[in-house]
Design an enzyme around this catalytic site. Sequence first.
Site, PDB file in Angstrom:
ATOM      1  N   HIS A  18      21.595 123.684   5.955  1.00  0.00           N
ATOM      2  CA  HIS A  18      20.884 124.756   6.667  1.00  0.00           C
ATOM      3  C   HIS A  18      21.744 125.323   7.788  1.00  0.00           C
ATOM      4  CE1 HIS A  18      17.092 122.438   5.356  1.00  0.00           C
ATOM      5  NE2 HIS A  18      17.114 123.561   4.651  1.00  0.00           N
ATOM      6  N   LYS A  42       2.043 121.491   0.308  1.00  0.00           N
ATOM      7  CA  LYS A  42       3.057 120.457   0.537  1.00  0.00           C
ATOM      8  C   LYS A  42       2.714 119.666   1.792  1.00  0.00           C
ATOM      9  CE  LYS A  42       7.240 122.667  -1.316  1.00  0.00           C
ATOM     10  NZ  LYS A  42       8.547 123.208  -0.932  1.00  0.00           N
ATOM     11  N   ARG A  91      22.986 127.095  -3.394  1.00  0.00           N
ATOM     12  CA  ARG A  91      23.901 125.982  -3.646  1.00  0.00           C
ATOM     13  C   ARG A  91      24.506 126.083  -5.036  1.00  0.00           C
ATOM     14  NH1 ARG A  91      19.712 121.456  -2.112  1.00  0.00           N
ATOM     15  NH2 ARG A  91      18.707 122.827  -3.567  1.00  0.00           N
ATOM     16  N   SER A 129      17.191 118.966   1.212  1.00  0.00           N
ATOM     17  CA  SER A 129      16.207 118.251   2.040  1.00  0.00           C
ATOM     18  C   SER A 129      15.464 117.193   1.227  1.00  0.00           C
ATOM     19  CB  SER A 129      15.207 119.230   2.652  1.00  0.00           C
ATOM     20  OG  SER A 129      15.836 120.021   3.621  1.00  0.00           O
TER      21      SER A 129
END
Length: 159
Positions: A18, A42, A91, A129
């Site tokens: 991040h 979540k 990514r 994460s």
Amino acid sequence: MHRICLFPGTFDPVTLGHTDIIDRALPLFDELIIGIGINSGKVPMYSVEQRVDWIREIYKNEPKIKVTSYEGLTVQYCKKVNAHFILRGIRYVADFEYEKAIADINRKMDPEVETIFLTCSPEFSTIASTLVRDVIRNGGDAAQFLPAEVARTIQQQKS
């Protein structure tokens, strides 16, 4: 025009991936809002307050960065904070396909908001994460994946 960008995410926890994206985006915008999205579906590992505190601590000397949390559609939140750009980190190719679909939907909902993609620096491309949370949950040392401010807090919580 004042270039305001929203970098949305859960940042649960904030990782070096991040901060890599944030640091590299800073020269591109006049203001970078780190928006911690609250997703009712979540259950985060860390509270919104903790995540806001981490980002504020990491970027305490960077006046261009604001930190906030929000609920609802990201593109609607952009309108609220007058952001014309959404920043997303990529990514891998799979990330791009998923993020492009979201960007296309957002563009249909508000053509004035443009999504900007930045690819991770190679040394951070494996940091997610989700994986970092697994390391922490299972008692591993995740410090190498985290900014010092985050690693310190997590270490203190363990003791």
